[in-house]
Design a protein around this motif. Structure first.
Motif: not given
Length: 762
Positions: A326-337
């Motif tokens: 249920g997590r949306i990966p693109w919501l974590y764009l900044g944190q992941t980068a």
């Protein structure tokens, strides 16, 4: 006098700027001084010998020697001794303690004034430098004093000790054993001046924000979007270093999710055999607690760890299970980068956390600045004010996925209200559809915000040039081009919303009569289709329209009580035995509110909500503004309520229309009603979502936080801006934004003080 007044008038901006800088410097100096008095010099100690039954005088000509043992890697900042002055108040002299190696070499030393020693009290002596042995060692504390003068000369100074030697810790004098051991404690941690060290970077950033923000707001070429970008970067960066690790809202979960996404991008194994998250060995210790520590020692640990190296390989099972369903990966764009880059550079945990926060801040600021850029000219300062609120920047300066959601909703809201006043360019139509598609699944409770596109006149959404009035024909049906754009936006949002949240919705409706609900839905859809066909045939006949609406009103009047009765008497429910057996050891029920339970127990649900408002309402407001920091469920770190009042006043000042504001910026009565209903729908869905994790035996709702309403705060302010009864003589948007900038700075500084002094251990 006239020349002086003229000089003040010409240079008023420079004088106000200098006054703002002076207040900022004085505030920073006070915070530095106050923390030096309250947070510095705090120690954490470990009891080594707690046996004491006699006093041993310290020889004035040789002192005492106390043997101690240290394990490998055990850092020693100093020692604490139970001293006695033999009921005399010394006014001179210095107590000195030297730490000696086995061969007598001095390793470090410390001292305190004898006049500070209290009789029969443990006194702390901090060494000039902390000592950490590489291997287990037996060391010696040489305890002596000097510099006595006047009436103090010749009077004894001593310490408490056991009657027998404890282990290998011999207390001796002049080389002879006293068959005793001093009452002794090791200082294993010491705050020193870390409050000032960790304040340095936020202080520079805050000073720069106050200085630069003044000209970005009040300068002749003031640009609200640039003010948000620059001031937000400085204040958000301060938040990123002021908020202790894993203390921001839900930061532990967001860290684990972004960490897993970074591992996937690096092509590394993300899960161990036991299903737990794989992390670097240097990160594993920090994944063991779901909430970070606060206090001066948490800052010290963070400061010492910022420059520590890490490793780039995930090779350790953390024991933490991360559910990305249920997590949306693109919501974590900044944190992941940010986390990915930090790991590639081989940075340690705290540097990795800081980079994840800063990259998340960057993504938010780009969206917030875009929202201000897209907004109607009369609304730009309003959106800038909301974007610089403490809660907005606190979320952005953490690992929270809500930061990107916040920026998306701001952009969509600003674009919808801007397109009410002017035709859309083709790129704006594409952006509108893109933002609607992203806003729908971003967070379930924000789906009603997509309805804002319905407030835009259809002619403003026509992508054709010079043919705005001509409808599109599909056989006998004629449709405005703008209506198709609205329908596309709603369909995209609903489709992506269902894809992301259908599972959660079905769980919430787990005890609902699905067969009955399906039949009711089919009946309502059939009735709507029939009514649409009938209205299409009678729409041009006044008598037919009157009959149609009369029948419709009568049908609704009958359907509402019937539907209410069916919902409240829905099958199912919990028996008294279920309720008793559902109580957990902590007193909470295993059963939480669901759609079915709410329908069958409307009275109990309403009572719960009514009790929650007076008990939690103030906290909701604090969460909306950002005057409560961190995760309030764990740590209730609340700054002064005066700052909250100031923030509300500044928001109102930025939102109120001016007497010169063109009336075209106002909303029609229908537009005001629609805007208010959309905001209320989001608030209502927040309560429904919170009820889904509230045990049914609670007397108040659990989990509602004011920050959930931050995305629709611009709607409330736009309603204030649209009123024609209360207005200012001239616009105050700039003043409101700069006031919020300064108040946000105060929130950061007071928050830092509260974090640093929280439950100080002495």
């Amino acid at each position: 006098m006239e020349k002086f007044r003229a000089f003040l008038h010409r240079r008023r901006l420079w004088l106000l700027w200098l006054a703002a800088l002076a207040v900022c410097v004085l505030t920073l100096a006070w915070v530095r001084y106050d923390l030096a008095e309250t947070a510095n010099g705090q120690s954490v100690y470990k009891i080594v010998n707690d046996e004491y039954a006699q006093t041993v005088a310290i020889p004035a000509d040789g002192g005492l020697d106390q043997q101690i043992s240290l394990a490998a890697g055990q850092r020693l900042y100093g020692v604490r001794l139970n001293m006695t002055t033999y009921n005399h108040a010394f006014t001179t002299g210095t107590l000195r303690i030297d730490l000696l190696a086995e061969d007598g070499t001095a390793l470090t030393k410390g001292s305190i004034g004898i006049f500070t020693i209290r009789d029969n009290t443990f006194e702390t002596v901090i060494f000039e430098e902390a000592y950490t042995p590489e291997q287990a060692e037996t060391l010696t504390l040489h305890i002596w004093y000097n510099d006595l003068a006047g009436m103090d000369v010749g009077l004894p100074l001593g310490l408490w000790a056991s009657e027998d030697q404890v282990g290998a810790m011999a207390l001796s004098s002049g080389g002879g054993s006293l068959d005793a051991t001093a009452a002794l404690q090791y200082v294993v941690d010491y705050s020193g001046d870390w409050s000032g060290i960790m304040l340095a970077l936020p202080a520079v950033l805050i000073f720069a924000a106050v200085a630069a923000g003044f000209w970005l707001v009040f300068g002749r070429a003031a640009r609200p979007a640039v003010a948000v970008l620059v001031s937000g970067a400085l204040l958000g960066g301060a938040f990123a270093f002021v908020t202790p690790p894993l203390v921001a809202p839900d930061e532990y979960t967001h860290l684990a999710v972004a960490y897993q996404y970074a591992s996937e991008l690096m092509g590394q194994q993300t899960e161990a055999a036991d299903g737990s998250l794989m992390v670097r060995a240097c990160d594993a210790p920090y994944f063991q607690q779901q909430t970070g520590e606060i206090g001066i020692f948490a800052y010290k640990t963070m400061g010492e760890g910022l420059l520590q190296p890490g490793g780039g390989v995930a090779n350790t099972a953390s024991g933490v299970t991360v559910d990305t369903t249920g997590r949306i990966p693109w919501l974590y764009l900044g944190q992941t980068a940010g986390i990915l880059l930090a790991r590639l550079l081989g940075l340690g945990f705290f540097a990795m956390l800081a980079m994840g926060r800063l990259f998340n801040l960057l993504v938010y600021l780009l969206l917030a600045a875009l929202a201000v850029r897209l907004a109607h000219p009369g609304h730009k300062w309003l959106f800038a004010a909301v974007a610089l609120l403490p809660m907005s920047l606190q979320l952005a300066g953490s690992l929270s996925a809500d930061a990107l959601v916040l920026g998306l909703v701001f952009c969509y809201t600003a674009l919808c209200f801007a397109l009410r006043e002017r035709p859309a360019a083709r790129w704006q139509l594409a952006l509108l559809l893109f933002l609607a598609a992203c806003t729908g699944p971003a967070k379930a409770i924000y789906l009603p915000v997509v309805l804002l596109c319905l407030l835009i006149p259809s002619e403003n959404l026509d992508w054709r040039r010079g043919a705005y009035a001509a409808p599109l024909k599909f056989g006998p049906v004629q449709v405005r081009a703008g209506s198709l754009v609205k329908a596309a936006a709603l369909v995209l949002a609903a489709a992506f919303w269902a894809q992301a949240n259908l599972g959660a919705l079905l769980y919430a409706m787990r005890d609902v009569d699905n067969v009955g609900m399906t039949r009711a839905a089919v009946a309502m859809a059939t009735a709507a289709a029939v009514l649409g066909i009938v209205y299409y045939n009678v729409r041009r006949r006044p008598l037919g329209r009157r009959i149609f609406f009369g029948v419709l009103i009568a049908g609704v009047a009958v359907a509402i009580p019937v539907g209410f009765y069916m919902l409240t008497h829905m099958w199912g429910g919990l028996t008294p035995e279920d309720l008793v057996n559902g109580i957990q050891p902590n007193g909470d029920s295993i059963y939480t509110f669901s759609i079915g339970y709410i329908c069958r127990n409307l009275g109990a649900t309403i009572k719960l909500l009514l009790r929650s408002i007076p008990e939690q309402g103030a906290l909701w407001l604090e969460g909306l503004l950002g005057t409560v920091l961190g995760e309030p469920i764990v740590y209730r770190v609340e700054v002064s309520w005066l700052l909250g009042i100031g923030l509300m006043a500044a928001l109102v000042a930025a939102a109120l229309p001016a007497d010169s504001t063109p009336h075209v910026e106002g909303l029609s009565a229908r537009g005001k009603l629609g805007t208010a209903l959309i905001a209320l729908c989001v608030v209502g869905l927040t309560f429904v979502a919170a009820l889904s994790w509230t045990p049914i035996n609670y007397t108040t709702i659990f989990g509602v936080q004011g920050r959930y309403w931050l995305p629709v705060l611009p709607l409330a302010l736009l309603l204030v801006h649209a009123n024609r009864r209360c207005f200012l003589r001239r616009p105050a948007g700039r003043e409101g934004v700069y006031a919020i900038l300064c108040l946000t700075s105060f929130v950061i500084l007071q928050g830092y003080s509260l974090y640093a002094t929280w439950q100080v251990t002495t």
